[in-house]
Design an enzyme around this catalytic site. Structure first.
Site, PDB file in Angstrom:
ATOM      1  N   ASP A 396      -1.006  -8.947  -8.847  1.00 29.36           N
ATOM      2  CA  ASP A 396      -1.233  -8.055  -7.732  1.00 29.36           C
ATOM      3  C   ASP A 396      -2.603  -8.419  -7.157  1.00 29.36           C
ATOM      4  OD1 ASP A 396      -1.098  -5.793  -6.097  1.00 29.36           O
ATOM      5  OD2 ASP A 396      -2.278  -4.665  -7.550  1.00 29.36           O
ATOM      6  N   LYS A 397      -2.870  -8.009  -5.949  1.00 31.63           N
ATOM      7  CA  LYS A 397      -4.188  -8.336  -5.401  1.00 31.63           C
ATOM      8  C   LYS A 397      -5.152  -7.166  -5.535  1.00 31.63           C
ATOM      9  CE  LYS A 397      -5.444  -7.871  -1.216  1.00 31.63           C
ATOM     10  NZ  LYS A 397      -6.746  -7.241  -1.289  1.00 31.63           N
ATOM     11  N   GLU A 500     -13.244   0.786   6.492  1.00 28.20           N
ATOM     12  CA  GLU A 500     -13.839   1.724   7.411  1.00 28.20           C
ATOM     13  C   GLU A 500     -14.864   2.587   6.702  1.00 28.20           C
ATOM     14  OE1 GLU A 500     -11.014   4.102   9.555  1.00 28.20           O
ATOM     15  OE2 GLU A 500     -11.801   3.195  11.374  1.00 28.20           O
ATOM     16  N   PHE A 541      -6.121   2.148  16.167  1.00 27.68           N
ATOM     17  CA  PHE A 541      -5.786   0.825  15.670  1.00 27.68           C
ATOM     18  C   PHE A 541      -4.277   0.716  15.439  1.00 27.68           C
ATOM     19  CE2 PHE A 541      -4.814  -1.945  12.168  1.00 27.68           C
ATOM     20  CZ  PHE A 541      -5.560  -3.055  12.455  1.00 27.68           C
ATOM     21  N   ASP A 680      -0.493  -6.180   0.664  1.00 25.87           N
ATOM     22  CA  ASP A 680      -1.445  -6.265   1.762  1.00 25.87           C
ATOM     23  C   ASP A 680      -0.954  -7.156   2.887  1.00 25.87           C
ATOM     24  OD1 ASP A 680      -3.508  -4.620   1.570  1.00 25.87           O
ATOM     25  OD2 ASP A 680      -4.865  -6.008   0.563  1.00 25.87           O
ATOM     26  N   ASP A 815      -2.214  -3.228 -11.302  1.00 25.07           N
ATOM     27  CA  ASP A 815      -2.925  -2.013 -11.656  1.00 25.07           C
ATOM     28  C   ASP A 815      -2.268  -0.755 -11.110  1.00 25.07           C
ATOM     29  OD1 ASP A 815      -3.569  -2.606  -8.992  1.00 25.07           O
ATOM     30  OD2 ASP A 815      -5.266  -1.240  -9.136  1.00 25.07           O
TER      31      ASP A 815
END
Lengths: 1205, 341
Positions: A396-397, A500, A541, A680, A815
């Site tokens: 996973d990232k 952000e 956005f 992602d 995770d």
């Protein structure tokens, strides 16, 4: 046990609809719903023994030994006394039973703890504190903040406006971000009025108990009305109530019937490839045993015909026993004698070794993470050796490779770059922990955890540099973060994306503190003075726009548009006057991107009042338009977001975990392939790929597969493959169509290094049966594979795909809850603990706190475990075959009468006492080279992947070796003792002396062999080896002693044989000859092999020998400097902003400041703590969207949108 | 970094838990293996030579007297089908047979090591436990009770099949037969005689009374308490011949010590000359193709004559030397280059 199970099944079949009435226990009891007591334990004091024994005898090995025991009781067959089997069997059963008992006691304990928790229950019109186990379906209970939800509840009312409650579902799905549930207005109106609640007599009809966490259907009938119920009105057991003072709920499912309990079904039992091989081998051995016994039975038949029939003078046959029957009996007698080829202690020893190695993993300080006080944990103790065979890692990232922490690292403001620390000579310094960070004490509202090292920026702020101020003002205004201020100055930000949050935190520290917002205004503290900006519009956005803007009116009345977004997007919209600044900023952006930072460009524009008014009018019209609303709004945004003035750029570090790049490099050297599977965005994933060195500039090519049709994906994959390997044909496709069983896709080698990035859409096509092989082939040719935007299901599918077509061991590391599926699918699942809930850890086999520990887990522990297990198995099979085959040879000299060579007691104790500890010692402590050398030469890992140390061939070699040794062990003593006598002329060639000689030879020979195999002699090993040898002599002499014979007359008939035979010089000469002859060929073979075909292992060991205990050269842990020119086209990590939420009046129904709002950061990380995943998939949320109706709160709206990427 | 109480879960830093126990890590390096082989080879050759020479110097004399084959040396073929037959075996010693000389009888193709034969005995009986006299162990079957259902003592096949040929040796000196004295004391193991076997306590001062109610083994001409009436210490279960027989052989061809020649004129051995061995031929072996032999032998430090061990040592010693040469060549020629990693 089965009784309960059956009961449950029957009930579930019967229950098609659940009906219950609030506050009506008698009615509800008539259905016999499960109470809220849970039971995870398996036994109680009475059932333990029978149940446990029953379970144990279901294991083939134990059943086999029971069968042997039965054989041994039959006098005609019994060739060995009963104790030879009973003693080991009882020991094995006892050890296993003890382990099971301890486990079950722990389960009892935890059950009891959970069942005895207290909760307030409304009974007879008053709230009473009751134990959880006494709660029943239909009860109304009151929960308070931070309490666990007792059972599956229908939410009735809450302390919060709009009957909202906030819950944390970490235990359920691992996500720590809060979720909102809302009660029906009709029940919510009851509030906390006990009388109203006690009078509540609603009737619920709903689905029967099931395990779907994301679905609930039912109706509530109350006061003549029917109300639909869905998942949004249900609190599930396992959640925690947060930020909600109290709430009332109606129990719908209790105890075993809750969705949590229904979900914790059987975890799939993982077995290692060695396990499977071992089972195959045991079956082979059974076959082998049968063949041996058959040979001997035939031998017996012939002997009975030829010799036995004549020998009846001295050895009369029993009545009714002819040659054929005798040979039949002999078969079974030999089954008993030769049973030691399938040693009962094998399984126990294997378990002990694995357990020991698991302990070593847990004890390893180098896998202990001090910051979170988390040691590594081996949650499964049966997979250790497979850690040494990993070929594919699926990672996973977020939270695994990265810390999921964003830090504001650098910025470029008005052509000046900030963030680097420059020493006096102008050199860039590397930022380290002990470097002095900027002092923000001038700003009382600063976040103390924020670290910045370039002092010049804070100087610029203090000098009131206009651009710098504008820069930070933009950061403080242009975002959708929400602030919460519990105490004066104690600000907490709730951001949807960690990026952000990092930017707003940076602005906060540099003196532009975002303090609070209302739908119409943003309050910030600018260098100590509080200013309220009127918020006129948020142009939020999204993925296409890749930018967000706000239009604000300053207290002075100036209108301004602030915009931040991906540099490419912003650059297109800049005013021409900025071109010079653009060039410099571009340079800075390149530099930032080269450092692997995530960049954003910032720009602003002063607006004309009249124009804005007119624009606003049009905007309003567009936003209420019924057709093409989105398009019209986009157009309007496009119109106003032009001719911007560039302010600068920010660079955010998506902090990699420590040592990730180094770990990946090491693992790559060990020939382990790492695939990153992330939810992602592609840009993020690619970026991380570069920053952790998986993708490199020098790679020949990085293929990006992002087609939207199956044909397109196929085309792109094929193109990639032909680029890598021109002329490779499509052989596999046809093959897989022909055969039903999946074929193994062989590894293909390509010259050059390639990378593959594939997104979720394309992956969905690529994983279809027609294309999966194509995908797999292409992917396996690449050095690096990154799959982005994948769903948890796809993660598991990818793992399954590799498992299916590659004969390789896979490991998945992650995770979050979205990794659970792949963790469960992979051969080995690793959870990163302490980051994001526990779900991944709970599903995992191993867990630790940092990705970099993976290196140690595999290269050191895995490799050692594999090595040890293989050594153990090789040796164990060798030992037992050698031990047993001697009987086989002897059969030819004793009329195939199932006469053992050794004394029965020796047979009983050989595996259990004389050789158990030395083998265990070897298998627990052996290491070929130390851990630091293992890191120095990751190639040492490769033999494990190739199954070199234990395979069928290795087993066959063991058997051959054993045959040789057993021949030596029988015929040398035979030759030496044949017709010889003692030095005083007396008998020494008698059976008992021969047995003593043979068993002594055997023991010494196998111990010498052990010594040869053992490459790491610790004190413990010495004690075990020499101790066992001593033990043998002590036990032998004791058992054959006068005293023992006098006490137990017939049990130890070998009295005196040890003394009489072991005092003979020629006996010792025979022992010496036999043991030396057993090992000489092995020694020669090994030595020549090392000389002629040295393995990597031999080479490294020689190097170690040369280095003579000197530590290996210190590892070069230089930071990987990349001179990349790559730019991240990267803006935000989230898909859709909070814009709607921010402007929504509903959310800010009540004043935000004095009381706690809905959100509290729950983690404990250092810099900035987001409460949600940037790309949060959650298994529970995926199917919710259709259920959202107009009634949904704005917070829910954000969530639904977020999911509909 | 947090310190102190925050590290409760930190594993202990011991050599054991961290797998850093100091260890001896032997490796098969040329420096050890090749010289090791040479040393082992030389030592083995040395031992082999010593064993071989010693074994060569042991004198043995072996004669088969089964009587199946015609032989000029004995007339035992006459006895094949005759009960209580006495035959004689004549032989000549050309040189002195060094003493002490041991006299053995040997049987071949006799499966004393057969499992069913081996278990067919009752150690409790033999330990003098009279409670087992009345009901012997089941393993003794079918030699547990006789046809009249009386218990057999000593029961079982082993005892039943006791070797019952007897021998006496005469030197032929000038036509005169001069008896060579046999010493039958202490031919069994000390442990057997003193510990493992015990006569039942005498009843009314008589050993025979202890056996009342039992019968002798079917093959035996007389009961166990009459095995040697002349010497009470050699009678009953403690009879040396009985003890020797009861110690079952490991292999189907075996020899058992019958007597020693240690007394009188023959204490230093058997002088050269002609001898006659008178054999009381009782034991039937023809049915199962067995052979009966007698052996005269003296012993050395390594026991009886055994060429095998010496030759084995020599062969393996030489092999070691050869292998060490092979390994030396392999090492010198193909030794892997440790330059590349």
């Amino acid at each position: 046990m089965s009784f309960f199970g059956l009961d449950c099944v029957r009930k579930r079949e019967r229950e098609e609809e659940r009906r219950l009435k609030a506050n009506d226990r008698d009615y509800n009891l008539s259905f016999k719903y499960a109470t809220n007591a849970i039971k995870t334990s398996k036994y109680n004091a009475i059932t333990f023994l029978p149940l446990n024994l029953f379970e144990q005898f279901q294991r083939i090995a134990n059943a086999y030994f029971l069968f042997l025991l039965v054989l041994q009781v039959i006098p005609a067959i019994s060739s060995l006394s009963w104790f030879t089997t009973v003693v080991p069997l009882v020991l094995v059963l006892f050890v296993t039973a003890a382990k099971d008992a301890i486990d079950d006691i722990n389960r009892h304990r935890s059950d009891k703890k959970v069942n005895n928790r207290k909760v307030q229950v409304l009974i007879n019109g008053e709230l009473r504190s009751e134990k959880w186990l006494d709660v029943q379906v239909g009860d109304i209970i009151k929960l308070e903040n931070n309490q666990f939800v007792t059972a599956d509840l229908l939410l009735l009312s809450s302390s919060e406006p709009l009957n909202l409650v906030y819950i944390e579902t970490a235990e359920l799905d691992g996500e720590t971000n809060l979720k909102v549930k809302q009660a029906l207005t009709v029940t919510g109106d009851m509030g906390d009025s006990v009388t109203a609640l006690a009078a509540f007599n609603g009737e619920v009809r709903c689905e029967p108990p099931n395990n779907r966490l994301d679905r609930f259907t039912g109706t509530l009938s109350f006061a003549g009305q029917k109300y639909p119920l869905d998942n949004e009105k249900v609190l599930l057991r396992g959640c925690t109530l947060r930020n909600t003072e109290w709430c009332f709920g109606l129990v719908i499912f209790g105890g075993q019937e809750t969705k949590l309990m229904q979900n914790c079904g059987k975890t799939t039992f993982k077995r290692t490839s060695i396990d499977r091989l071992m089972n195959q081998l045991v079956l082979c051995i059974f076959g082998f045993l049968a063949i041996m016994c058959a040979i001997l039975a035939i031998g017996n038949y012939i002997w009975e015909l030829e010799e036995g029939s004549k020998f009846t003078v001295f050895l009369p046959r029993e009545e009714g026993v002819d040659a054929a029957f005798s040979s039949f009996l002999t078969f079974w007698s030999y089954v008993i004698i030769l049973n030691t080829v399938v040693p009962i202690s094998l399984y126990v020893s294997v378990e002990i070794i694995r357990l020991g190695n698991s302990f070593f993993i847990e004890w390893d300080r180098k896998m202990y993470y001090e910051r979170s006080d988390t040691p590594a944990e081996a949650r499964t103790t049966t997979l250790n050796e497979e850690l040494g065979q990993i070929k594919y890692i699926f990672s996973d990232k977020t939270g695994t490779l990265t810390q999921n922490i964003m830090t504001f690292n650098k910025c470029s403001i008005n052509a000046k770059s900030y963030g680097d620390v420059i020493d006096y000579s102008g050199q860039r310094l590397e930022i380290t922990e002990d470097m002095e960070s900027v002092d923000f004490s001038f700003n009382p509202l600063a976040d103390p955890k924020f670290q910045f090292y370039d002092h010049s920026l804070v100087e610029a702020v203090k000098l009131e540099n206009t651009e710098v101020h504008a820069f930070f003002r933009l950061l403080a205004l242009c975002h959708t973060v929400m602030a919460e201020e519990k105490n004066e100055g104690d600000l907490h930000y709730q951001a949807q994306s960690p990026d952000e949050g990092a930017l707003v935190t940076a602005a906060r520290n540099f003196g532009f503190v975002f303090r609070s917002r209302t739908p119409e205004s943003v309050t910030i503290v600018e260098m100590g003075t509080q200013r309220v900006y009127e918020l006129l519009a948020i142009l939020d956005f999204n993925n296409v726009r890749k930018r967000m803007s706000v239009i604000v009116r300053s207290p002075e009345g100036k209108l301004c548009l602030y915009c931040k977004g991906a540099d490419t997007i912003i650059y297109e919209r800049l005013h021409q006057s900025c071109s010079k600044l653009m060039d410099v900023t571009t340079e800075h952006l390149n530099e930032f991107a080269g450092d692997g930072l995530r960049t954003l460009a910032l720009a602003y524009k002063d607006l004309d009042e009249a124009y804005f008014k007119e624009w606003k009018q049009r905007h309003h019209e567009a936003s209420t338009a019924l057709e093409d609303r989105e398009e019209k709004l986009d157009k309007l945004s496009e119109e106003i977001e032009k001719d911007l003035m560039l302010l600068g750029a920010t660079a955010i570090e998506d902090k990699l975990q420590d040592g990730v790049a180094h770990t990946i490099e090491q693992l790559a050297k060990a020939d382990i392939k790492i695939w990153v599977l992330t939810g992602d965005k592609q840009e993020t994933a690619e970026n991380i790929g570069y920053s952790c060195n998986m993708l490199r500039e020098e790679m020949n090519e990085v293929f990006i597969v992002a087609a939207h049709s199956p044909e397109g994906v196929q085309e792109e994959l094929r193109k990639a493959r032909t680029t890598m390997k021109p002329g490779a044909e499509d052989t596999f496709v046809s093959k897989t169509i022909l055969g039903n069983t999946p074929k193994i896709v062989a590894d293909e080698t390509v010259s050059g290094e390639y990378g593959l990035v594939i997104n979720g859409h394309s992956l969905a096509y690529a994983l279809e049966p027609s294309m999966e092989v194509e995908f797999l082939r292409t992917a396996c040719m690449c050095k690096t594979v990154i799959c982005c935007r994948v769903t948890p299901l796809q993660k598991a599918q990818v793992v399954e795909l590799v498992k299916r077509y590659k004969r390789a061991v896979t490991l998945a590391i992650g995770d979050g809850a979205n990794d659970v599926s792949m963790i469960k699918a992979a051969h080995i699942g690793v959870g990163i603990s302490g980051q994001e809930g526990m779900q991944a850890v709970l599903a995992s086999d191993y867990s630790f706190a940092q990705f970099r520990f993976l290196q140690r887990l595999l290269l050191v522990h895995g490799r050692w475990s594999y090595l040890r297990m293989c050594k153990f198995l090789r040796y164990f099979f060798y030992k037992n075959f050698t031990f047993t085959l001697v009987h086989f040879w002897y059969a030819f000299f004793c009329g195939f009468s199932a006469q053992t060579v050794y004394n029965e007691w020796f047979i009983t104790l050989f595996n259990l006492v004389y050789t158990a500890l030395p083998v265990l010692g070897m298998s627990l402590f052996d290491q070929d080279v130390s851990d630091s050398w293992s890191f120095e030469y990751p190639q040492l890992y490769v033999p494990g992947q190739l199954n070199l140390y234990f395979s069928k061939t290795a087993f066959a070699k063991c058997v051959l070796h054993s045959c040789y040794c057993s021949l030596v062990l029988f015929f040398i003593p035979y030759g030496a003792m044949y017709d010889t006598v003692r030095d005083d002329g007396r008998d020494v060639a008698d059976y008992q002396s021969f047995a003593v000689l043979a068993q002594t030879c055997l023991l010494i020979a196998v111990l010498i062999q052990l010594g040869l195999d053992m490459s790491y002699w610790t004190v413990v090993n010495h004690v075990f080896v020499w101790g066992s040898l001593t033990m043998y002599f002590v036990v032998t002499f004791t058992m054959y002693s006068n005293g023992m014979y006098l006490v137990f007359t017939a049990s130890f008939p070998f009295i005196g044989s040890a003394r009489n035979s072991l005092q003979q010089l020629n006996v010792w000469l025979t022992i010496l000859l036999t043991s030396i002859l057993c090992v000489l060929p092995v020694l020669t073979h090994r030595f020549l092999l090392i000389q002629l075909q040295p393995t990597i292992n031999d080479r490294v060991r020689l190097k170690v020998l040369q280095a003579k205990a000197a530590p290996p050269p210190p590892r070069r842990r230089t930071r990987i400097q990349r001179t990349s020119t790559r730019r991240s086209g990267y803006a935000f990590s989230h898909t859709q902003g909070y814009g709607d939420l921010v402007t929504s009046r509903r959310y800010l129904h009540r004043p935000a400041k004095p009381r706690s709002s809905g959100f509290t950061p729950t983690g404990r990380s250092l810099v900035f703590n987001p409460t949600g995943r940037s790309a949060g998939y959650s298994p529970t949320e995926r199917n919710q969207s259709p259920k959202q109706e107009v009634e949904a709160t704005s917070l829910q709206m954000y969530r639904t949108r977020d999911m509909s990427f | 970094m947090k310190k102190g109480g925050e590290t409760l879960n930190r594993p202990d830093n011991t050599a054991f838990t961290q797998q850093r126990l100091p260890a001896w890590q032997p490796m098969l390096s040329a420096g050890i293996v090749i010289p090791g082989f040479v040393v082992i080879g030389l030592a083995f050759i040395g031992v082999g030579v010593a064993l071989f020479v010693t074994s060569q110097n042991i004198q043995t004399l072996e004669r088969d007297y089964t009587g199946v084959d015609q032989s000029s040396e004995h007339n035992c073929f006459q006895c094949l089908d005759v009960k209580n037959c006495i035959c004689a075996l004549n032989f000549t010693l050309s040189k002195q047979f060094e003493g002490p000389v041991f006299f053995y009888y040997g049987l071949s193709n006799f499966f004393q090591n057969h499992r069913k034969y081996g278990v067919s005995r009752d150690d409790h009986q033999l330990f003098g436990d009279t409670s087992y006299f009345t009901s012997p162990d089941d393993t003794c079957s079918p030699y547990k009770y006789d046809s009249r259902n009386k218990p057999i003592v000593p029961c079982g096949s082993v005892a039943n099949s006791m070797f019952n040929d007897t021998f006496s040796l005469y030197q032929l000196v000038g036509g005169q037969k001069k008896q060579v004295p046999f010493d039958g004391k202490g031919i069994a193991w000390w442990t057997d005689y003193n510990l493992k076997y015990k006569n039942p306590s005498k009843v009314n001062g008589s050993l025979a009374n202890a056996f009342i109610g039992t019968v002798q083994p079917l093959n035996w001409p007389r009961p166990v308490y009459e095995l040697d009436t002349s010497d009470p210490s050699n009678n009953g279960f403690l009879n040396q011949d009985f003890l020797v027989w009861m110690r079952r052989a490991a292999l189907p061809d075996f020899r058992k010590l019958y007597r020693r020649i240690t007394e009188g004129d023959y204490a230093d051995g058997l002088p050269s000359g002609n001898y006659s061995l008178e054999i009381n031929y009782n034991y039937p072996v023809r049915d199962f193709g067995g052979r009966k032999k007698v052996f005269f032998s003296n012993v050395s430090w390594m026991g009886g004559k055994n060429q095998f061990l010496g030759i084995a040592y020599l062969v393996i010693g030489s092999l070691c030397i050869v292998m060490s040469l092979v390994m030396l060549i392999a090492y010198a020629k193909y030794r892997f280059d440790d330059e590349d990693s």
